[in-house]
Design an enzyme around this catalytic site. Structure first.
Site, PDB file in Angstrom:
ATOM      1  N   ASP A  42       0.879  -1.175   0.000  1.00 27.13           N
ATOM      2  CA  ASP A  42       0.000   0.000   0.000  1.00 27.13           C
ATOM      3  C   ASP A  42       0.914   1.222   0.000  1.00 27.13           C
ATOM      4  O   ASP A  42       1.688   1.425   0.950  1.00 27.13           O
ATOM      5  CB  ASP A  42      -0.862  -0.048   1.276  1.00 27.13           C
ATOM      6  CG  ASP A  42      -1.772   1.155   1.424  1.00 27.13           C
ATOM      7  OD1 ASP A  42      -1.542   2.196   0.779  1.00 27.13           O
ATOM      8  OD2 ASP A  42      -2.703   1.041   2.237  1.00 27.13           O
ATOM      9  N   GLY A  60      -9.814   4.650  -5.615  1.00 29.41           N
ATOM     10  CA  GLY A  60      -8.547   3.943  -5.818  1.00 29.41           C
ATOM     11  C   GLY A  60      -7.412   4.488  -4.968  1.00 29.41           C
ATOM     12  O   GLY A  60      -7.599   4.896  -3.816  1.00 29.41           O
ATOM     13  N   ASP A 114      -5.834   7.214  -5.321  1.00 32.53           N
ATOM     14  CA  ASP A 114      -6.038   8.652  -5.071  1.00 32.53           C
ATOM     15  C   ASP A 114      -6.811   8.860  -3.759  1.00 32.53           C
ATOM     16  O   ASP A 114      -6.403   9.650  -2.885  1.00 32.53           O
ATOM     17  CB  ASP A 114      -6.812   9.213  -6.272  1.00 32.53           C
ATOM     18  CG  ASP A 114      -6.867  10.723  -6.340  1.00 32.53           C
ATOM     19  OD1 ASP A 114      -6.203  11.382  -5.521  1.00 32.53           O
ATOM     20  OD2 ASP A 114      -7.578  11.239  -7.220  1.00 32.53           O
ATOM     21  N   SER A 170      -3.030   4.234 -14.230  1.00 30.82           N
ATOM     22  CA  SER A 170      -4.069   3.989 -15.256  1.00 30.82           C
ATOM     23  C   SER A 170      -4.575   2.551 -15.363  1.00 30.82           C
ATOM     24  O   SER A 170      -5.471   2.293 -16.171  1.00 30.82           O
ATOM     25  CB  SER A 170      -3.616   4.439 -16.664  1.00 30.82           C
ATOM     26  OG  SER A 170      -3.686   5.836 -16.804  1.00 30.82           O
ATOM     27  N   TYR A 176      -9.069   3.413 -14.825  1.00 29.20           N
ATOM     28  CA  TYR A 176      -8.846   3.924 -16.180  1.00 29.20           C
ATOM     29  C   TYR A 176      -8.609   2.821 -17.214  1.00 29.20           C
ATOM     30  O   TYR A 176      -8.454   3.119 -18.412  1.00 29.20           O
ATOM     31  CB  TYR A 176      -7.713   4.950 -16.189  1.00 29.20           C
ATOM     32  CG  TYR A 176      -8.113   6.328 -15.685  1.00 29.20           C
ATOM     33  CD1 TYR A 176      -9.432   6.617 -15.307  1.00 29.20           C
ATOM     34  CD2 TYR A 176      -7.180   7.358 -15.593  1.00 29.20           C
ATOM     35  CE1 TYR A 176      -9.796   7.881 -14.857  1.00 29.20           C
ATOM     36  CE2 TYR A 176      -7.544   8.632 -15.143  1.00 29.20           C
ATOM     37  CZ  TYR A 176      -8.850   8.884 -14.779  1.00 29.20           C
ATOM     38  OH  TYR A 176      -9.200  10.143 -14.348  1.00 29.20           O
TER      39      TYR A 176
HETATM   40  N1  AR6 Z   1      -1.371   1.589  -2.966  1.00 33.22           N
HETATM   41  C1  AR6 Z   1      -0.878   1.200  -4.158  1.00 33.22           C
HETATM   42  N2  AR6 Z   1      -1.641   0.924  -5.223  1.00 33.22           N
HETATM   43  C2  AR6 Z   1      -2.981   1.051  -5.062  1.00 33.22           C
HETATM   44  C3  AR6 Z   1      -3.583   1.464  -3.858  1.00 33.22           C
HETATM   45  C4  AR6 Z   1      -2.716   1.743  -2.770  1.00 33.22           C
HETATM   46  N3  AR6 Z   1      -3.178   2.151  -1.587  1.00 33.22           N
HETATM   47  N4  AR6 Z   1      -4.935   1.486  -4.049  1.00 33.22           N
HETATM   48  C5  AR6 Z   1      -5.174   1.083  -5.313  1.00 33.22           C
HETATM   49  N5  AR6 Z   1      -3.996   0.818  -5.935  1.00 33.22           N
HETATM   50  P1  AR6 Z   1      -6.575   3.414  -9.709  1.00 33.22           P
HETATM   51  P2  AR6 Z   1      -6.212   4.784 -12.325  1.00 33.22           P
HETATM   52  C6  AR6 Z   1      -3.743   0.344  -7.311  1.00 33.22           C
HETATM   53  O1  AR6 Z   1      -7.965   3.027 -10.085  1.00 33.22           O
HETATM   54  O2  AR6 Z   1      -6.541   3.553 -13.079  1.00 33.22           O
HETATM   55  C7  AR6 Z   1      -9.272   7.563  -9.124  1.00 33.22           C
HETATM   56  O3  AR6 Z   1     -10.640   7.696  -8.819  1.00 33.22           O
HETATM   57  C8  AR6 Z   1      -4.870  -0.290  -8.065  1.00 33.22           C
HETATM   58  O4  AR6 Z   1      -5.096  -1.631  -7.643  1.00 33.22           O
HETATM   59  O5  AR6 Z   1      -6.337   3.929  -8.346  1.00 33.22           O
HETATM   60  O6  AR6 Z   1      -5.046   5.613 -12.754  1.00 33.22           O
HETATM   61  C9  AR6 Z   1      -8.641   8.863  -9.604  1.00 33.22           C
HETATM   62  O7  AR6 Z   1      -9.190   9.991  -8.953  1.00 33.22           O
HETATM   63  C10 AR6 Z   1      -4.320  -0.235  -9.492  1.00 33.22           C
HETATM   64  O8  AR6 Z   1      -3.378  -1.306  -9.696  1.00 33.22           O
HETATM   65  O9  AR6 Z   1      -6.006   4.570 -10.743  1.00 33.22           O
HETATM   66  C11 AR6 Z   1      -8.959   8.851 -11.067  1.00 33.22           C
HETATM   67  O10 AR6 Z   1     -10.254   9.344 -11.313  1.00 33.22           O
HETATM   68  C12 AR6 Z   1      -3.545   1.090  -9.496  1.00 33.22           C
HETATM   69  O11 AR6 Z   1      -3.388   1.453  -8.116  1.00 33.22           O
HETATM   70  C13 AR6 Z   1      -8.883   7.404 -11.444  1.00 33.22           C
HETATM   71  O12 AR6 Z   1      -9.162   6.665 -10.230  1.00 33.22           O
HETATM   72  C14 AR6 Z   1      -4.257   2.220 -10.218  1.00 33.22           C
HETATM   73  O13 AR6 Z   1      -5.665   2.137  -9.998  1.00 33.22           O
HETATM   74  C15 AR6 Z   1      -7.499   7.001 -11.909  1.00 33.22           C
HETATM   75  O14 AR6 Z   1      -7.523   5.687 -12.373  1.00 33.22           O
END
Ligand code: AR6
Length: 171
Positions: A10, A32, A34, A117, A121
């Site tokens: 994490d 996610g 963020d 992404s 995304y």
């Molecule tokens: N630590 C590390 N990786 C993580 C964590 C964490 N705590 N939580 C999730 N992931 P995503 P995107 C992983 O959806 O596709 C948001 O709403 C997750 O499993 O977080 O770039 C933003 O505001 C995946 O492998 O980001 C945008 O609107 C990776 O992080 C949108 O999502 C990216 O998943 C961005 O989408």
């Protein structure tokens, strides 16, 4: 050689100079990674983000880390996958380059990335991992000031894919 590491974890627990946030163009939080970063950093992060007036896809902006163990957060909106004909691959490479450039400019020696992404995304994981690893490697070749970059993978499938791609480089 050997400056890139792949770990499962994490990213809000990363005690490094900078963690990267897979943000959206508003920079005002979301789900996610963020959402997790904003929850862990506290309200002051959102307050600083409001002063930044958003960010274009493929670019990056830096804030302090507040309650996070990381000193800085580098926010980058990745591309939303629409099939690959909208320049998504180049935009994803640009995210990694923009973040590393900001890290260098701010004296960061250790940087942790999430898999930009490949969550909400929907960027295909096999393509995204190749772009991430090749772009980071190319940057590190010319930038000795960055001592270590880690990909912090939240799930095992993602970790395995990054480890596979990195092993193809002989690292
Ligand atoms: N630590 C590390 N990786 C993580 C964590 C964490 N705590 N939580 C999730 N992931 P995503 P995107 C992983 O959806 O596709 C948001 O709403 C997750 O499993 O977080 O770039 C933003 O505001 C995946 O492998 O980001 C945008 O609107 C990776 O992080 C949108 O999502 C990216 O998943 C961005 O989408």
């Amino acid at each position: 050689m050997g400056k890139i590491e792949i770990i499962r974890g994490d990213i809000t627990n990363s005690a490094v100079d900078a963690i990267v946030n897979a943000a959206n163009c508003s920079l005002l939080g979301g789900g996610g990674v963020d959402g997790a970063i904003h929850r862990a950093a506290g309200r002051e992060l959102l307050e600083e983000c409001r002063t930044l007036h958003g960010c274009e896809t493929g670019k990056a902006k830096i804030t302090k880390g507040y309650k996070l163990p990381a000193k800085y957060v580098i926010h980058t909106p990745g591309p939303i996958w629409h099939g690959g004909r909208g320049g998504e691959e180049e935009l994803l490479a640009s995210c990694y380059r923009s973040c590393l450039t900001l890290a260098s400019e701010n004296g960061c020696k250790t940087v942790d990335f999430p898999s930009i992404s490949t969550g909400v995304y929907h960027f295909p994981l096999d393509r995204a991992t190749r772009i991430a690893v090749s772009t980071i490697k190319a940057y590190l070749d010319g930038h000795e000031e960055i001592e270590r970059v880690r990909m912090v993978c939240f799930d095992e499938r993602t970790r395995e894919q990054y480890a596979l791609v990195l092993s193809e480089y002989g690292d």
